[in-house]
Design a protein around this motif. Structure first.
Motif, PDB file in Angstrom:
ATOM      1  N   LYS A 124       0.835  -1.205   0.000  1.00 50.22           N
ATOM      2  CA  LYS A 124       0.000   0.000   0.000  1.00 50.22           C
ATOM      3  C   LYS A 124       0.875   1.264   0.000  1.00 50.22           C
ATOM      4  CE  LYS A 124      -3.854  -2.373   0.839  1.00 50.22           C
ATOM      5  NZ  LYS A 124      -4.589  -2.858  -0.256  1.00 50.22           N
ATOM      6  N   ARG A 147      -6.600   5.486 -12.449  1.00 51.89           N
ATOM      7  CA  ARG A 147      -6.099   4.303 -11.737  1.00 51.89           C
ATOM      8  C   ARG A 147      -5.006   4.619 -10.717  1.00 51.89           C
ATOM      9  NH1 ARG A 147      -3.126   0.591 -16.165  1.00 51.89           N
ATOM     10  NH2 ARG A 147      -1.153   1.693 -16.336  1.00 51.89           N
ATOM     11  N   LYS A 149      -5.150   7.531  -8.773  1.00 52.61           N
ATOM     12  CA  LYS A 149      -5.691   8.472  -7.780  1.00 52.61           C
ATOM     13  C   LYS A 149      -5.835   7.875  -6.383  1.00 52.61           C
ATOM     14  CE  LYS A 149      -7.719  11.616 -11.045  1.00 52.61           C
ATOM     15  NZ  LYS A 149      -8.888  12.304 -11.551  1.00 52.61           N
ATOM     16  N   GLU A 150      -5.910   6.564  -6.290  1.00 51.46           N
ATOM     17  CA  GLU A 150      -6.025   5.883  -4.997  1.00 51.46           C
ATOM     18  C   GLU A 150      -4.765   6.076  -4.136  1.00 51.46           C
ATOM     19  OE1 GLU A 150      -5.769   1.286  -3.518  1.00 51.46           O
ATOM     20  OE2 GLU A 150      -6.801   1.654  -5.414  1.00 51.46           O
TER      21      GLU A 150
END
Length: 161
Positions: A124, A147, A149-150
């Motif tokens: 992460k 894809r 932006k997370e």
């Protein structure tokens, strides 16, 4: 164009240019100019090699960077720096990355992180890209692919001198 034909063509250009300079004057000027051209010839060759190697390390990176570059006002890419950055990210898998100056490198780093996340769902990462020029900041926000932006944050902040 075949590499050898291209090299021969470039060599002939060099020879013509230097013969012309010898006819007109200074040997010191000729050597200085020759050194510059040799330097840039090998720099471009090395940059091309790094671009190819980057393409092997990150799938579809050339296409992704070309698409982003076409939309943005980016000033260019130094593939040797991108390759070194990508290799370090792939080796150490950092959780937080801070980048100064948003642009093509942001997309290259984001794509590297994205592919690492696909291979390891437990990974992460967060990429924070700092931008100090308002127009570049707005452009980067608009052009950032969905894809990424997370895990990619683009922040605006004034430069302090």
């Amino acid at each position: 164009m075949n590499f050898y034909i291209k090299f021969f063509y470039i060599s002939n250009q060099f020879i013509y240019k230097y013969l012309k300079m010898i006819y007109k004057g200074s040997m010191k000027k000729i050597l200085k100019n020759f050194k510059k051209q040799i330097y840039w010839f090998f720099y471009n060759l090395y940059n091309k090699k790094c671009k190819n190697k980057l393409g092997l390390k990150v799938k579809n990176i050339e296409k992704i960077l070309d698409e982003y570059s076409a939309k943005s006002k980016s000033t260019g890419i130094k593939y040797s720096s991108l390759l070194a950055c990508v290799e370090l990210i792939q080796k150490y898998k950092p959780l937080i990355l801070l980048e100064s100056g948003t642009g093509v490198s942001t997309i290259a780093i984001a794509e590297t992180l994205y592919q690492l996340k696909i291979n390891d769902p437990q990974y992460k990462p967060i990429l924070i890209s700092m931008e100090s020029i308002d127009s570049w900041y707005k452009m980067a926000l608009n052009l950032l692919p969905e894809r990424y932006k997370e895990f990619v944050e683009i922040r605006f902040g004034e430069r302090e001198v």
